[in-house]
Design a protein around this motif. Sequence first.
Motif, PDB file in Angstrom:
ATOM      1  N   ILE A   1       7.270 -19.052   7.798  1.00  0.00           N
ATOM      2  CA  ILE A   1       7.555 -17.885   6.955  1.00  0.00           C
ATOM      3  C   ILE A   1       6.418 -16.893   7.116  1.00  0.00           C
ATOM      4  CG2 ILE A   1       7.688 -17.094   4.541  1.00  0.00           C
ATOM      5  CD1 ILE A   1       8.969 -19.819   3.907  1.00  0.00           C
ATOM      6  N   THR A   2       6.761 -15.637   7.268  1.00  0.00           N
ATOM      7  CA  THR A   2       5.732 -14.596   7.201  1.00  0.00           C
ATOM      8  C   THR A   2       6.187 -13.575   6.175  1.00  0.00           C
ATOM      9  OG1 THR A   2       6.717 -13.262   8.971  1.00  0.00           O
ATOM     10  CG2 THR A   2       5.000 -14.824   9.619  1.00  0.00           C
ATOM     11  N   THR A   3       5.205 -12.926   5.564  1.00  0.00           N
ATOM     12  CA  THR A   3       5.525 -11.900   4.574  1.00  0.00           C
ATOM     13  C   THR A   3       4.916 -10.572   5.014  1.00  0.00           C
ATOM     14  OG1 THR A   3       3.572 -12.435   3.271  1.00  0.00           O
ATOM     15  CG2 THR A   3       5.632 -13.538   2.649  1.00  0.00           C
ATOM     16  N   GLY A   4       5.391  -9.521   4.388  1.00  0.00           N
ATOM     17  CA  GLY A   4       4.860  -8.196   4.683  1.00  0.00           C
ATOM     18  C   GLY A   4       5.150  -7.249   3.530  1.00  0.00           C
ATOM     19  N   THR A   5       4.421  -6.152   3.531  1.00  0.00           N
ATOM     20  CA  THR A   5       4.647  -5.113   2.532  1.00  0.00           C
ATOM     21  C   THR A   5       4.728  -3.784   3.265  1.00  0.00           C
ATOM     22  OG1 THR A   5       2.356  -4.492   2.259  1.00  0.00           O
ATOM     23  CG2 THR A   5       3.130  -6.344   0.941  1.00  0.00           C
ATOM     24  N   ASN A   6       5.204  -2.776   2.573  1.00  0.00           N
ATOM     25  CA  ASN A   6       5.124  -1.446   3.180  1.00  0.00           C
ATOM     26  C   ASN A   6       3.669  -0.985   3.158  1.00  0.00           C
ATOM     27  OD1 ASN A   6       5.654  -1.368   0.338  1.00  0.00           O
ATOM     28  ND2 ASN A   6       6.258   0.758   0.439  1.00  0.00           N
ATOM     29  N   VAL A   7       3.275  -0.328   4.239  1.00  0.00           N
ATOM     30  CA  VAL A   7       1.907   0.189   4.376  1.00  0.00           C
ATOM     31  C   VAL A   7       2.023   1.672   4.711  1.00  0.00           C
ATOM     32  CG1 VAL A   7      -0.286   0.003   5.608  1.00  0.00           C
ATOM     33  CG2 VAL A   7       1.051  -2.064   5.134  1.00  0.00           C
ATOM     34  N   GLU A   8       1.682   2.501   3.744  1.00  0.00           N
ATOM     35  CA  GLU A   8       1.808   3.959   3.934  1.00  0.00           C
ATOM     36  C   GLU A   8       0.495   4.541   4.443  1.00  0.00           C
ATOM     37  OE1 GLU A   8       3.327   5.363   0.158  1.00  0.00           O
ATOM     38  OE2 GLU A   8       5.305   4.496   0.582  1.00  0.00           O
ATOM     39  N   ASN A   9       0.587   5.818   4.815  1.00  0.00           N
ATOM     40  CA  ASN A   9      -0.578   6.508   5.375  1.00  0.00           C
ATOM     41  C   ASN A   9      -0.545   7.959   4.917  1.00  0.00           C
ATOM     42  OD1 ASN A   9      -2.098   8.038   7.727  1.00  0.00           O
ATOM     43  ND2 ASN A   9      -2.654   5.879   7.863  1.00  0.00           N
TER      44      ASN A   9
ATOM     45  N   HIS B   1       0.891  -1.169   0.000  1.00  0.00           N
ATOM     46  CA  HIS B   1       0.000   0.000   0.000  1.00  0.00           C
ATOM     47  C   HIS B   1       0.927   1.216   0.000  1.00  0.00           C
ATOM     48  CE1 HIS B   1      -3.412   2.557   0.764  1.00  0.00           C
ATOM     49  NE2 HIS B   1      -2.737   3.128   1.746  1.00  0.00           N
ATOM     50  N   CYS B   2       1.197   1.725  -1.211  1.00  0.00           N
ATOM     51  CA  CYS B   2       2.202   2.793  -1.333  1.00  0.00           C
ATOM     52  C   CYS B   2       1.726   3.883  -2.298  1.00  0.00           C
ATOM     53  CB  CYS B   2       3.535   2.207  -1.771  1.00  0.00           C
ATOM     54  SG  CYS B   2       3.438   1.188  -3.259  1.00  0.00           S
ATOM     55  N   PRO B   3       0.519   4.450  -2.057  1.00  0.00           N
ATOM     56  CA  PRO B   3      -0.021   5.454  -2.984  1.00  0.00           C
ATOM     57  C   PRO B   3       0.746   6.773  -2.946  1.00  0.00           C
ATOM     58  CG  PRO B   3      -1.418   5.277  -1.041  1.00  0.00           C
ATOM     59  CD  PRO B   3      -0.394   4.193  -0.924  1.00  0.00           C
ATOM     60  N   TYR B   4       1.609   6.968  -1.961  1.00  0.00           N
ATOM     61  CA  TYR B   4       2.335   8.249  -1.836  1.00  0.00           C
ATOM     62  C   TYR B   4       3.715   8.147  -2.462  1.00  0.00           C
ATOM     63  CZ  TYR B   4      -1.663   8.612   1.129  1.00  0.00           C
ATOM     64  OH  TYR B   4      -2.967   8.567   1.569  1.00  0.00           O
ATOM     65  N   SER B   5       4.452   7.093  -2.144  1.00  0.00           N
ATOM     66  CA  SER B   5       5.808   6.948  -2.708  1.00  0.00           C
ATOM     67  C   SER B   5       5.806   6.180  -4.023  1.00  0.00           C
ATOM     68  CB  SER B   5       6.707   6.201  -1.717  1.00  0.00           C
ATOM     69  OG  SER B   5       6.349   4.828  -1.667  1.00  0.00           O
ATOM     70  N   HIS B   6       4.791   5.382  -4.259  1.00  0.00           N
ATOM     71  CA  HIS B   6       4.760   4.467  -5.418  1.00  0.00           C
ATOM     72  C   HIS B   6       5.987   3.567  -5.423  1.00  0.00           C
ATOM     73  CE1 HIS B   6       1.269   6.597  -6.856  1.00  0.00           C
ATOM     74  NE2 HIS B   6       1.939   7.727  -6.688  1.00  0.00           N
ATOM     75  N   PHE B   7       6.493   3.266  -4.251  1.00  0.00           N
ATOM     76  CA  PHE B   7       7.674   2.400  -4.122  1.00  0.00           C
ATOM     77  C   PHE B   7       7.248   1.160  -3.346  1.00  0.00           C
ATOM     78  CE2 PHE B   7      11.790   1.123  -2.261  1.00  0.00           C
ATOM     79  CZ  PHE B   7      12.560   1.099  -3.409  1.00  0.00           C
ATOM     80  N   ALA B   8       6.922   0.112  -4.091  1.00  0.00           N
ATOM     81  CA  ALA B   8       6.406  -1.110  -3.461  1.00  0.00           C
ATOM     82  C   ALA B   8       7.567  -1.983  -2.991  1.00  0.00           C
ATOM     83  CB  ALA B   8       5.553  -1.888  -4.459  1.00  0.00           C
ATOM     84  N   VAL B   9       7.481  -2.404  -1.748  1.00  0.00           N
ATOM     85  CA  VAL B   9       8.508  -3.276  -1.170  1.00  0.00           C
ATOM     86  C   VAL B   9       7.819  -4.518  -0.614  1.00  0.00           C
ATOM     87  CG1 VAL B   9      10.390  -3.423   0.526  1.00  0.00           C
ATOM     88  CG2 VAL B   9       9.799  -1.192  -0.484  1.00  0.00           C
ATOM     89  N   GLY B  10       8.462  -5.656  -0.804  1.00  0.00           N
ATOM     90  CA  GLY B  10       7.957  -6.898  -0.207  1.00  0.00           C
ATOM     91  C   GLY B  10       9.043  -7.511   0.650  1.00  0.00           C
ATOM     92  N   ALA B  11       8.647  -8.130   1.727  1.00  0.00           N
ATOM     93  CA  ALA B  11       9.619  -8.792   2.599  1.00  0.00           C
ATOM     94  C   ALA B  11       9.090 -10.157   3.005  1.00  0.00           C
ATOM     95  CB  ALA B  11       9.875  -7.950   3.853  1.00  0.00           C
ATOM     96  N   ALA B  12      10.020 -11.055   3.266  1.00  0.00           N
ATOM     97  CA  ALA B  12       9.660 -12.374   3.795  1.00  0.00           C
ATOM     98  C   ALA B  12      10.656 -12.722   4.889  1.00  0.00           C
ATOM     99  CB  ALA B  12       9.682 -13.425   2.692  1.00  0.00           C
ATOM    100  N   THR B  13      10.155 -13.327   5.942  1.00  0.00           N
ATOM    101  CA  THR B  13      11.026 -13.682   7.062  1.00  0.00           C
ATOM    102  C   THR B  13      10.897 -15.173   7.354  1.00  0.00           C
ATOM    103  OG1 THR B  13       9.257 -13.019   8.587  1.00  0.00           O
ATOM    104  CG2 THR B  13      10.988 -11.404   8.173  1.00  0.00           C
ATOM    105  N   LEU B  14      12.017 -15.780   7.665  1.00  0.00           N
ATOM    106  CA  LEU B  14      12.061 -17.206   8.022  1.00  0.00           C
ATOM    107  C   LEU B  14      12.447 -17.314   9.486  1.00  0.00           C
ATOM    108  CD1 LEU B  14      12.135 -20.260   7.147  1.00  0.00           C
ATOM    109  CD2 LEU B  14      14.592 -19.905   6.755  1.00  0.00           C
ATOM    110  N   TRP B  15      11.710 -18.127  10.247  1.00  0.00           N
ATOM    111  CA  TRP B  15      11.895 -18.249  11.694  1.00  0.00           C
ATOM    112  C   TRP B  15      12.422 -19.629  12.035  1.00  0.00           C
ATOM    113  CZ3 TRP B  15      11.229 -13.777  14.477  1.00  0.00           C
ATOM    114  CH2 TRP B  15      10.752 -12.698  13.726  1.00  0.00           C
TER     115      TRP B  15
END
Length: 131
Positions: free
Chosen positions: A38-46, A19-33
Amino acid sequence: MITAAKLLEHAHQAAAFAHCPYSHFAVGAATLWEDGSITTGTNVENAASPLAVCAERNAIATAVGLGHRRLCMVAVWADVPDVVTPCGGCRQVMLEFAPPDLAELKVVMGGRGETRIRTLAELLPESFRTY
Ligand code: THU
């Protein structure tokens, strides 16, 4: 055990949900425990811009909320000419859940360039610790 390339694929896929309507810079991440989760995440802008949360921190927070505490590997991906590297704040948050030997935590960085793998020891030398 999941490979760095596979974890980076998860990060790449997650970027589609940014969710990057301000920067238009989409990032994805994944973490291994530690247990293989595995969990994933994205940048969430406001609209109130300081409230933006990075992809890596969202992936980590999701896992911590499920009870995970020990990170084994992190992957981050963005559609950049080389590779995207995690910001300083995210490196510090990785440290919180890193193994005692920071050289054991791999950080996989991807983009349109050649995948780069570093350890947290390399990305965050002489880091702050209270013990
Ligand atoms: N961003 C991340 O998701 N991870 C980082 O490590 C650095 C920056 C996001 C935050 C913001 O939504 C966008 O990238 C532009 O700074």
